[in-house]
Design an enzyme around this catalytic site. Structure first.
Site, mmCIF file in Angstrom:
data_model
loop_
_atom_site.group_PDB
_atom_site.id
_atom_site.type_symbol
_atom_site.label_atom_id
_atom_site.label_comp_id
_atom_site.label_asym_id
_atom_site.label_seq_id
_atom_site.Cartn_x
_atom_site.Cartn_y
_atom_site.Cartn_z
ATOM 1 C CG ASN A 204 8.988 -9.703 -9.018
ATOM 2 O OD1 ASN A 204 9.068 -10.927 -8.885
ATOM 3 N ND2 ASN A 204 8.696 -8.910 -8.009
ATOM 4 C CB CYS B 32 2.892 -7.071 -6.139
ATOM 5 S SG CYS B 32 2.912 -6.539 -4.401
ATOM 6 N N GLY B 33 3.427 -10.273 -4.746
ATOM 7 C CA GLY B 33 2.803 -11.404 -4.043
ATOM 8 C C GLY B 33 1.921 -10.965 -2.886
ATOM 9 C CG ASN C 185 7.818 -1.071 -7.580
ATOM 10 O OD1 ASN C 185 7.329 -1.791 -6.726
ATOM 11 N ND2 ASN C 185 8.712 -1.501 -8.461
ATOM 12 C CG ASN D 64 4.633 -5.296 0.506
ATOM 13 O OD1 ASN D 64 4.670 -6.173 -0.339
ATOM 14 N ND2 ASN D 64 5.010 -4.053 0.264
ATOM 15 C CB CYS E 150 9.427 -8.614 -0.563
ATOM 16 S SG CYS E 150 9.478 -8.707 -2.369
ATOM 17 N N GLY E 151 6.464 -10.520 -0.941
ATOM 18 C CA GLY E 151 5.933 -11.848 -1.253
ATOM 19 C C GLY E 151 6.744 -12.560 -2.324
ATOM 20 C CB THR E 152 7.818 -11.655 -5.759
ATOM 21 O OG1 THR E 152 8.208 -10.317 -5.403
ATOM 22 C CG2 THR E 152 6.472 -11.643 -6.465
ATOM 23 N N GLY E 153 9.673 -11.826 -3.119
ATOM 24 C CA GLY E 153 11.012 -11.986 -2.544
ATOM 25 C C GLY E 153 11.104 -13.203 -1.649
ATOM 26 C CG HIS F 28 13.157 -11.674 -6.602
ATOM 27 N ND1 HIS F 28 12.830 -10.932 -5.491
ATOM 28 C CD2 HIS F 28 12.022 -11.749 -7.345
ATOM 29 C CE1 HIS F 28 11.544 -10.601 -5.540
ATOM 30 N NE2 HIS F 28 11.040 -11.075 -6.657
ATOM 31 C CD GLU G 253 9.102 -4.915 -2.240
ATOM 32 O OE1 GLU G 253 8.553 -4.414 -3.251
ATOM 33 O OE2 GLU G 253 8.453 -5.429 -1.312
ATOM 34 N NE ARG G 254 11.718 -4.095 -10.471
ATOM 35 C CZ ARG G 254 11.330 -4.789 -11.530
ATOM 36 N NH1 ARG G 254 12.103 -4.876 -12.609
ATOM 37 N NH2 ARG G 254 10.168 -5.449 -11.532
ATOM 38 C CD GLN H 260 5.178 -2.693 -3.917
ATOM 39 O OE1 GLN H 260 4.678 -3.194 -2.885
ATOM 40 N NE2 GLN H 260 6.482 -2.551 -4.055
HETATM 41 N N1 LIG Z 1 9.214 -4.185 -5.860
HETATM 42 C C1 LIG Z 1 8.785 -5.317 -6.687
HETATM 43 C C2 LIG Z 1 7.250 -5.292 -6.867
HETATM 44 C C3 LIG Z 1 6.519 -5.569 -5.554
HETATM 45 C C4 LIG Z 1 6.891 -6.918 -5.002
HETATM 46 C C5 LIG Z 1 6.560 -7.150 -3.530
HETATM 47 N N2 LIG Z 1 5.921 -6.063 -2.837
HETATM 48 C C6 LIG Z 1 5.804 -8.452 -3.355
HETATM 49 O O1 LIG Z 1 5.031 -8.597 -2.388
HETATM 50 O O2 LIG Z 1 6.047 -9.369 -4.168
HETATM 51 C C7 LIG Z 1 9.451 -5.207 -8.067
HETATM 52 O O3 LIG Z 1 9.820 -4.087 -8.449
HETATM 53 O O4 LIG Z 1 9.585 -6.244 -8.722
#
Ligand SMILES: N[C@H](CCC[C@H](N)C(=O)O)C(=O)O
Length: 309
Positions: free
Chosen positions: A183, A75-76, A66, A13, A243-246, A185, A234-235, A46
Site C-alpha cells: 500500500n 494492513c500490518g 478501510n 489500531n 499503522c503497521g505498514t506505515g 506511503h 491513514e488513507r 479497518q
Molecule cells: N489505511 C491503509 C490500510 C491499513 C493500514 C494500517 N492500518 C496498517 O496497520 O498497516 C491504506 O489505505 O493503505
C-alpha cells in the site's frame, strides 16, 4: 441481516473482524462503512475478513477494507490480529500461518511472549508501482542535507481554499519519501510528532494529485538510530493510533536516508512496534507487535445499506 463480529486492536489500531471461512457475507462499501462508524456501527479503522485459502500454498485469505469502505492491499496491525484470531478460534493449530493478501503472500508467527511477528514482504520503491506521478514535482536534490542519500520529493500542499477552514488554509511545501509496502506511503521527517500538523497536512497529502490511489501520510521523528516516534494519517481512515505498514515504510525510509539502524523500535500513540529491515532492495521487512481481542458481538445491518452504494 444480523452478523457476528470480533473487535480487535493492535497497538491501538482497531478492527472489526468477520469470519467468512464458511461463506461470504456479501457486504458492500456502505456496509463496511456502517460497521466502521463509531456512532452508528461498531467502530473501527479497518474491517478484516477471514476467508478460506484460495490455493494450497496458503492457509487463509485476508481481505481489508478501510473505514471509508474501500478495499486496500495490506494492513500490518491487522495481520497480527488475524493470526491471533484464527488461532484463538481454532481455525488453525499452526504457529506460523501463510496468508494471501492483495499484494501477495505474508507469513505470520505467534511468538511465545504473545507478540506476533509478521513478514511484511519487501518494500517497493518504483514510483509507478506505489503509484506516484512526479510530473510537475520538484525532486529534493540528493545531498541537499548531509543525511539525504535518497530521493525525496517536494509536495506543494495547496489546500482547497473553498473547503479548508481559514485555520487550515496554510500553504506548505513538505519533503516526502515515497514507497510502497503493498500500500502507498509518503513519509516526512518532523522534529516533534506531538506538534506536527498531522490533522492539517495529513488530508492534503492523502489526496494530493501525485497519488492516483491516494496515500498514507507518515510523520517520523528520529529519537536515535534505534528509536523513532511516528504518527500516520491513514488513507481512508484518518489518523490512527498506530499503522503497521506505515511503521515499516517509515523505518525503511529512515534506513535508506542513512538515519536509522536495521532494527528500530517505533513508538506510536497506541503502542510500540519493532521493525527490522536488512537494507537490501529484495530484503523483507519484519514487524513484531501486540494483538488483542477486545470483545465479540453481533449487529443488525440496516436493510437500507444493502442497496448498491
Ligand atoms: N489505511 C491503509 C490500510 C491499513 C493500514 C494500517 N492500518 C496498517 O496497520 O498497516 C491504506 O489505505 O493503505
Amino acid at each position: 441481516m444480523r452478523i457476528r463480529f470480533t473487535k480487535m486492536q493492535g497497538a491501538g489500531n482497531d478492527f472489526v473482524v468477520l469470519d467468512e471461512t464458511q461463506g461470504r457475507l456479501g457486504l458492500g462499501a456502505a456496509q463496511y462503512r456502517f460497521l466502521a462508524d463509531r456512532h452508528f456501527g461498531v467502530g473501527a479503522d479497518q474491517i478484516l475478513s477471514v476467508r478460506p485459502a484460495p490455493s494450497p500454498e496458503v492457509d487463509f485469505e485476508y481481505v481489508i477494507h478501510n473505514a471509508d469502505g474501500g478495499e486496500v492491499e495490506h494492513c500490518g496491525n491487522g495481520a497480527r490480529c488475524f493470526v491471533r484470531y484464527v488461532r484463538e478460534r481454532g481455525l488453525t493449530e499452526k504457529r506460523t500461518v501463510r496468508v494471501q493478501v492483495q499484494r501477495g503472500v505474508i507469513e505470520l508467527t505467534e511468538a511465545d511472549d504473545g507478540r506476533v511477528r509478521v513478514d511484511m514482504g519487501a518494500p517497493v520503491f518504483a514510483l509507478d508501482q506505489v503509484p506516484f506521478d512526479p510530473t510537475g514535482l520538484t525532486p529534493v536534490p540528493a545531498g541537499a542535507t548531509p543525511d539525504h542519500r535518497w530521493q525525496l520529493w517536494s509536495l506543494d500542499l495547496q489546500p482547497n481554499q473553498a473547503s479548508a477552514p481559514a485555520s487550515q488554509a496554510q500553504e506548505a511545501m513538505v519533503n516526502v519519501a515515497i514507497l510502497s509496502m503493498g500500500n502507498p506511503h509518503a513519509v516526512q521527517l518532523v522534529g516533534d510528532v506531538d506538534t506536527a500538523p498531522v490533522l492539517d497536512h495529513g488530508p492534503l497529502i492523502e489526496r494530493h494529485p501525485a497519488f492516483p490511489n491516494r496515500v498514507n501520510a507518515g510523520f517520523l521523528q528520529i529519537v536515535d538510530r534505534g528509536h523513532v516516534r511516528l504518527r500516520v494519517y491513514e488513507r481512508g481512515a484518518g489518523e490512527t493510533l498506530a499503522c503497521g505498514t506505515g511503521a515499516c515504510a517509515a523505518v525503511v525510509a529512515g534506513i535508506r536516508i542513512g538515519l536509522l539502524d536495521h532494527r528500530v523500535d517505533v513508538q506510536a500513540r497506541g503502542g510500540q512496534l519493532t521493525i527490522e529491515w536488512a537494507g537490501g532492495m529484495q530484503d523483507h521487512v519484519f514487524m513484531t507487535g501486540p494483538a488483542t481481542t477486545v470483545f465479540e458481538g453481533s449487529i443488525e445491518l440496516p436493510d437500507s445499506l444493502s442497496n448498491p452504494a
